[in-house]
Design a protein around this motif. Structure first.
Motif, PDB file in Angstrom:
ATOM      1  N   THR A 106      34.658   9.501 -38.520  1.00 15.36           N
ATOM      2  CA  THR A 106      34.496  10.818 -37.663  1.00 15.36           C
ATOM      3  C   THR A 106      34.938  11.761 -38.903  1.00 15.36           C
ATOM      4  N   VAL A 107      33.891  12.787 -38.766  1.00 16.08           N
ATOM      5  CA  VAL A 107      33.912  14.101 -39.745  1.00 16.08           C
ATOM      6  C   VAL A 107      34.268  15.237 -38.774  1.00 16.08           C
ATOM      7  N   THR A 108      35.379  15.797 -39.307  1.00 17.43           N
ATOM      8  CA  THR A 108      36.082  16.896 -38.310  1.00 17.43           C
ATOM      9  C   THR A 108      35.650  18.231 -39.169  1.00 17.43           C
ATOM     10  N   PHE A 109      34.908  19.268 -38.683  1.00 13.48           N
ATOM     11  CA  PHE A 109      34.722  20.543 -38.923  1.00 13.48           C
ATOM     12  C   PHE A 109      35.287  21.743 -38.222  1.00 13.48           C
ATOM     13  N   GLN A 110      35.554  22.702 -38.889  1.00 18.75           N
ATOM     14  CA  GLN A 110      36.175  23.842 -38.240  1.00 18.75           C
ATOM     15  C   GLN A 110      35.172  24.821 -38.124  1.00 18.75           C
ATOM     16  N   VAL A 111      34.718  25.321 -36.861  1.00 19.53           N
ATOM     17  CA  VAL A 111      33.553  26.128 -36.481  1.00 19.53           C
ATOM     18  C   VAL A 111      34.064  27.689 -36.995  1.00 19.53           C
ATOM     19  N   THR A 112      34.113  28.161 -38.018  1.00 17.98           N
ATOM     20  CA  THR A 112      34.396  29.445 -38.287  1.00 17.98           C
ATOM     21  C   THR A 112      33.585  30.883 -37.651  1.00 17.98           C
ATOM     22  N   ASP A 113      32.217  30.449 -37.373  1.00 16.14           N
ATOM     23  CA  ASP A 113      31.487  31.480 -36.801  1.00 16.14           C
ATOM     24  C   ASP A 113      30.435  30.764 -36.526  1.00 16.14           C
ATOM     25  N   TYR A 114      30.075  31.299 -34.837  1.00 17.67           N
ATOM     26  CA  TYR A 114      28.641  30.809 -34.385  1.00 17.67           C
ATOM     27  C   TYR A 114      28.377  32.024 -33.463  1.00 17.67           C
ATOM     28  N   SER A 115      26.841  31.920 -33.433  1.00 12.41           N
ATOM     29  CA  SER A 115      26.103  32.915 -32.456  1.00 12.41           C
ATOM     30  C   SER A 115      25.208  31.991 -31.264  1.00 12.41           C
ATOM     31  N   LEU A 116      25.156  32.404 -30.453  1.00  5.78           N
ATOM     32  CA  LEU A 116      24.290  31.730 -29.274  1.00  5.78           C
ATOM     33  C   LEU A 116      22.916  32.085 -29.401  1.00  5.78           C
ATOM     34  N   GLY A 117      22.162  31.187 -28.966  1.00  6.96           N
ATOM     35  CA  GLY A 117      20.750  31.545 -28.552  1.00  6.96           C
ATOM     36  C   GLY A 117      20.478  32.709 -28.294  1.00  6.96           C
ATOM     37  N   LYS A 118      20.807  33.088 -27.021  1.00  7.25           N
ATOM     38  CA  LYS A 118      20.677  34.404 -26.499  1.00  7.25           C
ATOM     39  C   LYS A 118      20.935  35.706 -27.178  1.00  7.25           C
ATOM     40  N   ASP A 119      21.815  35.625 -27.958  1.00  9.80           N
ATOM     41  CA  ASP A 119      22.325  36.565 -28.956  1.00  9.80           C
ATOM     42  C   ASP A 119      21.230  36.930 -30.028  1.00  9.80           C
ATOM     43  N   ILE A 120      20.721  35.628 -30.320  1.00  8.10           N
ATOM     44  CA  ILE A 120      19.746  35.552 -31.530  1.00  8.10           C
ATOM     45  C   ILE A 120      18.394  36.483 -31.086  1.00  8.10           C
ATOM     46  N   LYS A 121      18.123  36.193 -29.786  1.00  5.72           N
ATOM     47  CA  LYS A 121      16.717  36.495 -29.350  1.00  5.72           C
ATOM     48  C   LYS A 121      16.877  37.936 -29.061  1.00  5.72           C
ATOM     49  N   LYS A 122      18.050  38.523 -28.727  1.00  9.34           N
ATOM     50  CA  LYS A 122      18.345  39.949 -28.385  1.00  9.34           C
ATOM     51  C   LYS A 122      17.794  40.917 -30.085  1.00  9.34           C
ATOM     52  N   PHE A 123      18.014  40.187 -31.112  1.00  6.93           N
ATOM     53  CA  PHE A 123      17.660  40.942 -32.417  1.00  6.93           C
ATOM     54  C   PHE A 123      16.368  40.719 -32.986  1.00  6.93           C
ATOM     55  N   LEU A 124      15.709  39.577 -32.290  1.00  7.88           N
ATOM     56  CA  LEU A 124      14.258  39.338 -32.625  1.00  7.88           C
ATOM     57  C   LEU A 124      13.296  40.271 -32.042  1.00  7.88           C
ATOM     58  N   LYS A 125      12.163  40.677 -32.593  1.00 10.88           N
ATOM     59  CA  LYS A 125      11.173  41.487 -32.194  1.00 10.88           C
ATOM     60  C   LYS A 125      10.317  40.833 -31.287  1.00 10.88           C
ATOM     61  N   ARG A 126      10.232  39.532 -31.563  1.00 11.36           N
ATOM     62  CA  ARG A 126       8.970  38.570 -30.678  1.00 11.36           C
ATOM     63  C   ARG A 126       9.963  37.182 -30.467  1.00 11.36           C
ATOM     64  N   PRO A 127      10.822  37.188 -29.612  1.00 10.20           N
ATOM     65  CA  PRO A 127      11.789  35.966 -29.599  1.00 10.20           C
ATOM     66  C   PRO A 127      10.972  34.655 -29.008  1.00 10.20           C
ATOM     67  N   LYS A 128      11.431  33.619 -29.298  1.00  4.70           N
ATOM     68  CA  LYS A 128      10.562  32.441 -28.969  1.00  4.70           C
ATOM     69  C   LYS A 128      11.446  31.560 -28.141  1.00  4.70           C
ATOM     70  N   SER A 129      10.915  31.003 -26.788  1.00  4.37           N
ATOM     71  CA  SER A 129      11.614  30.357 -25.864  1.00  4.37           C
ATOM     72  C   SER A 129      10.924  28.668 -25.888  1.00  4.37           C
ATOM     73  N   LEU A 130      11.837  27.810 -25.707  1.00  4.71           N
ATOM     74  CA  LEU A 130      11.128  26.579 -26.220  1.00  4.71           C
ATOM     75  C   LEU A 130      10.513  25.981 -24.843  1.00  4.71           C
ATOM     76  N   ASN A 131       9.558  25.273 -24.921  1.00  2.00           N
ATOM     77  CA  ASN A 131       8.855  24.566 -23.330  1.00  2.00           C
ATOM     78  C   ASN A 131       9.185  23.124 -23.659  1.00  2.00           C
ATOM     79  N   LYS A 132       8.727  22.560 -22.358  1.00  2.00           N
ATOM     80  CA  LYS A 132       8.797  20.922 -22.422  1.00  2.00           C
ATOM     81  C   LYS A 132       8.090  20.209 -23.552  1.00  2.00           C
ATOM     82  N   GLU A 133       6.980  20.716 -23.731  1.00  2.00           N
ATOM     83  CA  GLU A 133       6.093  20.291 -24.819  1.00  2.00           C
ATOM     84  C   GLU A 133       6.913  20.451 -26.131  1.00  2.00           C
ATOM     85  N   ASP A 134       7.469  21.388 -26.230  1.00  2.00           N
ATOM     86  CA  ASP A 134       8.274  21.632 -27.919  1.00  2.00           C
ATOM     87  C   ASP A 134       9.193  20.848 -28.047  1.00  2.00           C
ATOM     88  N   VAL A 135       9.912  19.984 -27.042  1.00  4.38           N
ATOM     89  CA  VAL A 135      10.973  19.280 -27.518  1.00  4.38           C
ATOM     90  C   VAL A 135      10.633  17.680 -27.163  1.00  4.38           C
TER      91      VAL A 135
END
Length: 444
Positions: A106-135
């Motif tokens: 078991t490897v334990t990490f401390q999450v010092t900083d994180y950003s959600l997907g919705k926060d990243i989409k707000k700063f992108l000019k053309r955000p991308k959303s995943l479809n069923k075919e993409d996963v």
């Protein structure tokens, strides 16, 4: 609108043996504090999108669930890795634990900083959303900044072994890629893990791969998109006299390869659709050459590569999220328990390590003795319960035999019951009816 056709011929279904070799993961939250954090809940959902398709996307945790409950279910479900997000009640720090099932480490990490997907989409000019075919396929794993990949040996060799454990843990999370069999069109996502050599922090990024044509105008791109997607609009043709004016339109801005894509991202690719389109003509030419080969014994030359001209395509990465910045804390031998193989902030001397190992051995010995004692107590209680049950059955059988051998006793018992019931009814008949008549009357 008609239902879209699902591909059955090209999408080969994997067998049971192939599915056993594919690593599967489970992303969970443990602890009442982490379950009450809405932001951490969304981070877990975004991280499950990275681990698709071989992960439990719709898994729901309860406050009553413990880590042991998930570990027990990993075996029947074929889960090989556990991603555990926890939050400290005292400090509020978020940590990520990656465990290999069933024996660790078991490897334990401390999450010092994180950003959600919705926060990243707000700063992108053309955000991308995943479809069923993409996963449908796992992402491409890219590791950067780890010294074990460069085969650099540390002076003590400790850091190298630690990085080997971390690298092997990340590499075994996703199924291995076979370059000869893997289709390039199936790789649509990139999971990038980078380590900073100065600070030792590990950053995680999730990108979507967008491939664009470089030597094609915007009008042709629109026609191509409208062919595969009926919702796309066709280019405006009311000012065009002929279809050639649409194709050969060299106005300013018709080509977007120089303005949108960098030169370093342009690669030359031989498309399989070009191979299929020219396959028929090549076969016809080869049929004519077979007669010459039989007569003149001339070797047949494969002209597939000479006839096919590679196209220039631009690769663009669009970040989907989430972002995580991790810092290593420790590596344990088992699943969130056992011997600490490495700790980033605590160092023990040899004497302290031996004392801890001796104490741990005593605890394990005491635990084994208690387990044996508990098993003996359970077996003894089961034996007493079984003996009591057998005595009950013997008494019932004896009563049945007595009833068959002496039927007169049963008749006498039944007569006595009848006389007793008649005497009771006579006794209650002597009581007047209006005695305590308003005992349960309603209060006005």
């Amino acid at each position: 609108m008609a239902k879209r056709r699902t591909k059955k011929r090209t999408h080969v279904v994997q067998t049971v043996e192939q599915l056993k070799d594919v690593p599967k993961s489970m992303v969970i939250r443990v602890g009442s504090t982490s379950l009450g954090n809405h932001t951490l809940n969304q981070l877990v959902k975004d991280f499950r999108q990275i681990m698709q398709p071989h992960t439990a996307v719709k898994l729901k945790e309860r406050k009553s669930n413990k880590l042991k409950d998930f570990v027990v279910m990993c075996g029947p479900l074929g889960v090989s890795h556990l991603f555990i997000f926890t939050q400290s009640e005292r400090t509020g720090n978020v940590s990520l634990k990656i465990s290999r099932i069933p024996h660790g480490p078991t490897v334990t990490f401390q999450v010092t900083d994180y950003s959600l997907g919705k926060d990243i989409k707000k700063f992108l000019k053309r955000p991308k959303s995943l479809n069923k075919e993409d996963v449908l396929d796992p992402p491409l794993l890219v590791l950067n900044g780890f010294t074990s990949l460069k085969s650099e040996v540390d002076s003590k060799g400790v850091n190298e072994n630690v990085e080997k454990v971390i690298v092997s843990m990340f590499q075994n999370v996703f199924p291995p890629l076979n370059p000869s069999r893997t289709r390039l069109s199936s790789i649509k996502r990139v999971f990038m893990i980078n380590k900073d050599q100065e600070t030792g922090e590990i950053s995680m990024r999730h990108y979507f791969i967008d491939i664009r044509e470089v030597e094609i105008s915007k009008n042709l791109k629109r026609l191509h998109r409208a062919k595969h997607n009926l919702h796309k609009t066709l280019p405006n043709l009311h000012k065009k006299e002929d279809i050639s004016s649409l194709i050969l339109d060299h106005d300013i801005g018709s080509y977007t390869s120089e303005s949108e894509v960098e030169d370093e991202a342009i690669v030359k690719v031989v498309d399989k659709r070009d191979i299929r389109s020219k396959h028929i003509s090549i076969l016809q030419d080869k049929k004519n050459e077979i007669d010459k080969i039989d007569k003149e014994n001339i070797p047949l030359v494969n002209d597939d590569q000479s006839r096919l001209i590679p196209r220039k395509k631009a690769i663009k990465l669009t970040e989907i999220g989430p972002r995580l910045t991790l810092k290593l804390v420790k590596i344990e031998e088992g699943i969130c328990s056992g011997k600490v193989l490495h700790h980033e902030f605590v160092e023990k001397t040899d004497a302290e390590i031996k004392a801890l190992e001796k104490r741990h051995a005593q605890k394990m010995r005491l635990k084994e003795e208690r387990r044996k004692e508990q098993e003996e107590n359970i077996a003894r209680k089961k034996a007493v319960k079984e003996a009591k049950k057998q005595r009950k059955l013997q008494r019932r059988e004896q009563r049945k035999l007595d009833a068959i051998s002496n039927p007169d006793i049963d008749n006498q018992n039944s007569d006595s019951d009848i006389t007793g019931s008649s005497s009771d009814s006579d006794h209650y008949n002597d009581i007047p009816e209006d005695l305590d008549s308003d005992l349960f009357s309603e209060v006005e």
